[in-house]
Design an enzyme around this catalytic site. Sequence first.
Site, short mmCIF file in Angstrom:
data_model
loop_
_atom_site.label_atom_id
_atom_site.label_comp_id
_atom_site.label_asym_id
_atom_site.label_seq_id
_atom_site.Cartn_x
_atom_site.Cartn_y
_atom_site.Cartn_z
N GLU A 322 -0.96 9.23 -4.17
CA GLU A 322 -1.25 9.69 -2.98
C GLU A 322 -1.24 11.22 -2.44
O GLU A 322 -0.70 11.68 -1.76
CB GLU A 322 -0.66 8.98 -1.85
CG GLU A 322 -0.77 7.45 -1.92
CD GLU A 322 0.23 6.52 -0.90
OE1 GLU A 322 -0.51 5.80 -0.64
OE2 GLU A 322 1.17 6.79 -1.09
C1 TNX Z 1 1.73 3.14 -0.88
S1 TNX Z 1 1.81 2.27 -3.50
C2 TNX Z 1 2.77 3.84 -1.43
C3 TNX Z 1 3.99 4.12 -0.59
C4 TNX Z 1 4.12 3.18 0.49
C5 TNX Z 1 3.37 2.00 0.30
C6 TNX Z 1 3.58 0.94 1.50
C7 TNX Z 1 2.32 3.88 -3.91
C8 TNX Z 1 2.54 4.19 -4.98
N1 TNX Z 1 2.57 4.37 -2.55
O1 TNX Z 1 4.13 5.34 -0.45
O2 TNX Z 1 5.36 3.01 0.97
O3 TNX Z 1 2.11 1.94 -0.06
O4 TNX Z 1 3.26 -0.27 1.08
#
Ligand code: TNX
Length: 518
Positions: A322
Site C-alpha cells: 500500500e
Molecule cells: C491492509 S493487507 C493492510 C494493513 C491493514 C489491513 C486491515 C496489508 C498488507 N495491509 O495495513 O491493517 O489491510 O485488514
Amino acid sequence: MVFPDALPLVPVPAETVVGDGRMPVTTASRIIAGTPATEILRAAWGRRGAPLPAVAAAGTAPVAGDIVLRLDPGTAADLPAATPGPGEGYHLRVDEHVELTAPTEAGLFYGVQTLLQLLRPDEQDGGWSIPRVVIRDAPRFAHRGVMLDVVRHFFDVDEVRRFIDATSALKFNRLHLHLTDDQGWRVHIDSWPLLTERASASAADGDRGGFYTKDDYRAIVAYAASRHMVVIPEIDLPGHTHAIGVAYPDLVEEPVLNDALVAQAAELGQELPVKGEPYRGWGVGHSSVRIRDERTYDFVRDVVRELAEMTPGPYIHLGGDESLGTTQDDFDHFAERATRIVVEAGKRPMAWHEMGAAAGIAEGTVGQYWGMTEPSTSHAAHAAHFVERGGALVMSAADAAYLDMKYDADFPLGLSWAGFTDVRTAYEWEPTAVLDLPDDAILGIEAPLWSETTRTLSDVERLVFPRAAAEAEVAWSPREAVGRTWESFRARVGAMAPLWKAERIDFHPTTEITWSDR
Ligand code: TNX
C-alpha cells in the site's frame, strides 16, 4: 459420530487407524521421556484437570497406562511421504501404553498436541482416557504462519507468549510480527534510538502504545523457538512509515492525502496524518520514506542489521504494501535496494506481493500474497514475479485467511473490506489454486491478525479462534487425508472447546459450530 469425526483432532492427521476401546490415564501413569515436550504435556494436562502423570527416565520399561515420548531418527522413514523440510512429523500409537516417536523435537511437540486433543474425560466415572489409535502424521506445508499486528494495538511479551501457546498448539510454526507502521514503532534499535523514544507511545484510536526492548524481543524469539515457531520480524517500508517521521522527520515525505483516505477519515471521525505528529487513525497509503535520499538506505541497513543480529530465523520481512503515494519507479527502486540489503545482512527477504512489481527484487525473495482467492491480473502478476526471481510465495488470501475480517455483519470486532469470513469460508480455500503457479512455488500459508479494532488479547482471540483452527488444517493436513472436509472439520473443531476453555482462550462461540463440553 462416525470415523473420522470420532477422533476430535484439529488439524486432522495424515493417516489415522482407530483401534478398539480406550487407554485409561490414571495417577499411576508415567511419562517416560527425556524431552522438553514432557513439561509442555504435563502443564497442559494439569490445566485440563486430568490426573498428572509422574515423569520417569527415558529408557524405563513401560507398563500399561504409561506414555513414552521418544526421539527416534528412524521414524522419519515411516512417516507420510509428503513430509517437507526437516521432519516435523510423528508416529503415535495408543494401545496398552502410549508410544510417541518422532525424528525431531518439533515432531514430538506436535505429537504431544495431538495427544492433548485425544485425552478426554470419560462419560460415566470421571476418569480420563485416550482412544486406542495409530496415527502417522506429517505436515502438508513447511510454512504454517500466523501474524500479529502489534502496532495498531500493542501486545506485551506475556500476551505474545499466550498467542504463541494458543497457535503452536494448532501446529503453526511461523510467527510473523508486524513491528512497525504509521501508528507506532515497536522494537528498539540502538543506532536510531528516537524510534522507540519518540514514536512508540502511540497506537490506533489514541490508545496506549509500547515497544519491545531488545531483551523483550529476544525473549519472544526464545519462547517461540521453545514452541517450534520461527519469528519473522516485519519492518514495513517504504509506506506505512509515518511513525518514523515522528522520530526522524528528515527521513520521510509529507503525507499524501488521497481521496479514499480523506473520505475514510471523515466517515470514522478520525484525524488526518500530520508529519511529525503521532497518527491515531487507520488510513493507509499516505506515508513514505524518502526514496531518493541515501540516508534512507543507511537507516534501512542499520535497522535490518540490528534485527538480523537478534533474529535466528531465516527471514526479514520488508512490508511493501500500500505505498499509494509513491511512483512506481520510486517504489521499484526502493524494493530492489531494500531486498538486497536484507540479503547482504545474511537473511532471506520476505515482502507483501506488491514488491513483486519491481523487476529486480533480490533473487529468492519470498512474496506474501494478500489479494483475494479470485486474484486480479496485477496481483497475480506481481505474485508470480517472486517465483520468476527464484523465490516462492506464502498465501494469505484476504477473503479466506485474514483473521481480522468480521465473521458476519453483526460481529462487533474486525473490518470488512475483504468481505465477511465465516468459519466455513476460512476453511474452504485451496492455497495452490489461487494463482496459476506450480504447486511447489507455494511454501504454505499465513493467517494475519491486523489489530485496528482489537484493544485486548481477548479481542484478538475472539477473531482468531476458531478461524485459526481452519487455517491450521489448510496448512497442515494433506488434501487427501480422511476427514479433510468441512462437515468433518465442523464436528472436530467443536471438540476443541474444552481445551480452549482450559487455556482461557476467549474463542468466538459461533453458531456455525456445535460446541461440545467434554
Ligand atoms: C491492509 S493487507 C493492510 C494493513 C491493514 C489491513 C486491515 C496489508 C498488507 N495491509 O495495513 O491493517 O489491510 O485488514
